[in-house]
Design an enzyme around this catalytic site. Sequence first.
Site, PDB file in Angstrom:
ATOM      1  N   THR A 145       0.908  -1.335   0.023  1.00 52.46           N
ATOM      2  CA  THR A 145       0.118  -0.069   0.061  1.00 52.46           C
ATOM      3  C   THR A 145       0.814   1.092   0.030  1.00 52.46           C
ATOM      4  O   THR A 145       1.363   1.641  -0.981  1.00 52.46           O
ATOM      5  CB  THR A 145      -0.952  -0.039   1.329  1.00 52.46           C
ATOM      6  OG1 THR A 145      -0.210  -0.068   2.445  1.00 52.46           O
ATOM      7  CG2 THR A 145      -2.054  -1.126   1.121  1.00 52.46           C
ATOM      8  N   LYS A 191       3.432  -6.950   4.178  1.00 56.18           N
ATOM      9  CA  LYS A 191       3.143  -5.706   3.692  1.00 56.18           C
ATOM     10  C   LYS A 191       2.720  -4.795   5.090  1.00 56.18           C
ATOM     11  O   LYS A 191       2.290  -5.432   6.098  1.00 56.18           O
ATOM     12  CB  LYS A 191       1.967  -5.597   2.739  1.00 56.18           C
ATOM     13  CG  LYS A 191       0.633  -5.474   3.364  1.00 56.18           C
ATOM     14  CD  LYS A 191       0.244  -3.928   3.309  1.00 56.18           C
ATOM     15  CE  LYS A 191      -0.817  -3.614   4.350  1.00 56.18           C
ATOM     16  NZ  LYS A 191      -1.111  -2.134   4.601  1.00 56.18           N
ATOM     17  N   THR A 238      -0.522  -7.080  13.185  1.00 58.30           N
ATOM     18  CA  THR A 238      -0.314  -5.630  12.792  1.00 58.30           C
ATOM     19  C   THR A 238       0.191  -5.522  11.469  1.00 58.30           C
ATOM     20  O   THR A 238       0.737  -4.528  10.993  1.00 58.30           O
ATOM     21  CB  THR A 238       0.589  -4.736  13.892  1.00 58.30           C
ATOM     22  OG1 THR A 238       1.752  -5.677  13.414  1.00 58.30           O
ATOM     23  CG2 THR A 238       0.230  -4.916  15.133  1.00 58.30           C
ATOM     24  N   GLU A 244       5.897   4.614   7.638  1.00 60.31           N
ATOM     25  CA  GLU A 244       5.537   5.715   6.922  1.00 60.31           C
ATOM     26  C   GLU A 244       6.251   6.995   7.688  1.00 60.31           C
ATOM     27  O   GLU A 244       6.251   7.276   8.806  1.00 60.31           O
ATOM     28  CB  GLU A 244       4.060   5.842   7.209  1.00 60.31           C
ATOM     29  CG  GLU A 244       3.189   5.244   6.112  1.00 60.31           C
ATOM     30  CD  GLU A 244       1.802   5.004   6.667  1.00 60.31           C
ATOM     31  OE1 GLU A 244       1.359   5.685   7.673  1.00 60.31           O
ATOM     32  OE2 GLU A 244       1.016   4.445   5.880  1.00 60.31           O
ATOM     33  N   ASN A 254       0.083  10.656   6.904  1.00 63.99           N
ATOM     34  CA  ASN A 254      -1.183  10.144   7.893  1.00 63.99           C
ATOM     35  C   ASN A 254      -2.580  11.143   7.597  1.00 63.99           C
ATOM     36  O   ASN A 254      -3.377  11.056   8.026  1.00 63.99           O
ATOM     37  CB  ASN A 254      -0.925   9.562   9.112  1.00 63.99           C
ATOM     38  CG  ASN A 254      -0.323   8.320   8.855  1.00 63.99           C
ATOM     39  OD1 ASN A 254      -0.894   7.522   8.437  1.00 63.99           O
ATOM     40  ND2 ASN A 254       1.170   8.360   9.367  1.00 63.99           N
ATOM     41  N   THR A 314      -7.625  11.396   1.846  1.00 64.11           N
ATOM     42  CA  THR A 314      -8.343  12.866   1.407  1.00 64.11           C
ATOM     43  C   THR A 314      -7.983  12.859  -0.234  1.00 64.11           C
ATOM     44  O   THR A 314      -7.100  12.107  -0.388  1.00 64.11           O
ATOM     45  CB  THR A 314      -7.665  13.789   2.145  1.00 64.11           C
ATOM     46  OG1 THR A 314      -6.303  14.063   1.902  1.00 64.11           O
ATOM     47  CG2 THR A 314      -8.509  13.939   3.383  1.00 64.11           C
TER      48      THR A 314
END
Lengths: 384, 384
Positions: A147, A169, A180, A260, A379, A384
């Site tokens: 992702t 992943k 997780t 991330e 994040n 959005t």
Amino acid sequence: MSSGITTPQGFAAAGVTAGLKASGTSDLALVQNLGPTYAAAAVFTSNRVQAAPVRWSRQVADGTLRAVVLNSGGANACTGEPGMADAARMAELTAAALDCPVDEVAVCSTGLIGERLPMPLLEAGIPAAAAALSADGGTAAATAIMTTDTVAKQASHSGPGWSIGGMAKGAGMLAPGLATMLVVLTTDAVIDADALQGSLSAACRRTFDRIDSDGCMSTNDSVLLLSSGASGITVDAAEFTEALTAVCHDLGQQLLTDAEGAAHDIAVEVVGAGSETDALEVARSITASNLFKCAIFGRDPNWGRALAALGTTDAAFDPDRVDVSFNGVMVCRAGGIGEDRGLVDLAPRAVHVLVDLHAGGETATVWTNDLTYDYVKENAEYST
Amino acid sequence: MSSGITTPQGFAAAGVTAGLKASGTSDLALVQNLGPTYAAAAVFTSNRVQAAPVRWSRQVADGTLRAVVLNSGGANACTGEPGMADAARMAELTAAALDCPVDEVAVCSTGLIGERLPMPLLEAGIPAAAAALSADGGTAAATAIMTTDTVAKQASHSGPGWSIGGMAKGAGMLAPGLATMLVVLTTDAVIDADALQGSLSAACRRTFDRIDSDGCMSTNDSVLLLSSGASGITVDAAEFTEALTAVCHDLGQQLLTDAEGAAHDIAVEVVGAGSETDALEVARSITASNLFKCAIFGRDPNWGRALAALGTTDAAFDPDRVDVSFNGVMVCRAGGIGEDRGLVDLAPRAVHVLVDLHAGGETATVWTNDLTYDYVKENAEYST
């Protein structure tokens, strides 16, 4: 040479583009166990809000699995009864394509929570993935489940005549409580389902369960382990658990390194604890502290924030005896000022924080990342 | 007109520059209770790692206080026995300047953990602060306790003939577990120490204890309440508690609005809970989620992250019945997709998240901030 989940004999894998992602990259993976045996084990998120594929896979992963179908581009979580029907349909399509029982097909999904999957794309994509299955499809599968991951994550272990392979992943929402992330593990060792489950639970407890990237537990986390028995070699359970733990540790570290927006990979090692539970609680309290994680991003060996975090735990320790070292420099000695914090070099990505509670002989390590601008950016903008 | 802690009769306050801060702004505050009575109550951090001034003040705040001395520019935390001696010396200097018993002087410090205070500056500063005491010194005191605060925080309540005043500082490390900042409250109502403590505990439980800016609990948090009895008016305990709670709520909201780097103030209200404990646990799980807080910063009504957070709790609820609204728009209905998330306007600073568990009639609200670039920036750079 084949890698990851197709390292062991008796497995085929594929990764194709079904069209679920706006980016147009591959988004659908299939893993098939070709036998001769089909023992399986599984560990799922302990989150009470569970995605439809987790609910489905919990039902079917009762010791035997022929295949796993995985999609990125949508988590199929919080989608109600229609979502459950979609997960079941993914299993049906896979079973039909592979000519196997539907209740021997596990389903994994990852992506945004709260949106239905585009089922027409999967109706076409799953047969296409089945047609693409090959004995060296491990990398294609590992790529299709990405992702916000920037690299595909694979690992393997080779024993004498047998092996373990794995793919994972995950690039956020990594927290204890189990699993997780999505992980598929394969082996060609001959090992029964009960032993597999014992090994998997033990390996997860010391690896994936001790990663805490951001304290947020996912609704979709699943770790699946499939055994083909194709090597014909029976492996001792303890030896298998040790090898499996090494593969899980390798994948877990890859997840952290690709988390991330992270700029540092942080290992918080607690020693001198009265119990392993105490050591874990203390390590988790520090890895969960935003202030501590911001300090590491700022290359500041801020031991006061570590002490403030461990002071919130119920672990046995005397605050006036605790030592804290950053990358080998004991900046806090006996709960107070130690070595000059200017001696600590936090420029390297790897950071080792050592906490000695002086309250016993137990130890535990939890791994996390720093808190950075890029974590917030990714994040804040993700959906959005 | 006097404000904050000098609103009630019978108090004097001062704020001066002792030189503890590199910025050269004021950094030392003094509050004196002029009587005729000296009843006091206190609530301290529940962190087990407690700063020297907290240890000192715990010993002396046993129902009677004449004065409080507060410094910014250094927390005097994790400073061992020398730090304890420094805290005691601050009380001695204050007692000498005010001609009162040393064990009736509370001490509060705030700033960086793990560094000794520059005592020579305080040796000179405390007598200077005593000389500056005045009946309208509330604002000067509230200004001198600021650290990364951008504004001084004061509040007051006027009853018939009596009043309550307060000042607070805090701009990070705000978390439940009590107090989470420095707060001094004053009143001229006639009320005994036991009633004062009961009112203060009740007020803190519903205000400061329900603010969670970043989940990090401080080592220095203290809330002190001093009564001068100067109004001569005896106030009903329930009435006093209600007024005190309003003042604490006001100060708490000021703390949140000024929290480091925040762009949104978020109220997470949980209704339909089986117990207040359940409602609080659910609200806290959401306010502690970094992913949720990043989403609000990104103006994204990401209800999936709220559900993922509440799924980690032990509260009684059925995941398939939960409703979640953002600013009045029910984007999640019955655990699944509700109204169009595009209808939610998250541009305003104030955000109201309403979670209905449909499991009972209890409710609780916890307040937090979003997670922003500026939060990371301030906390990565604070001590370097």
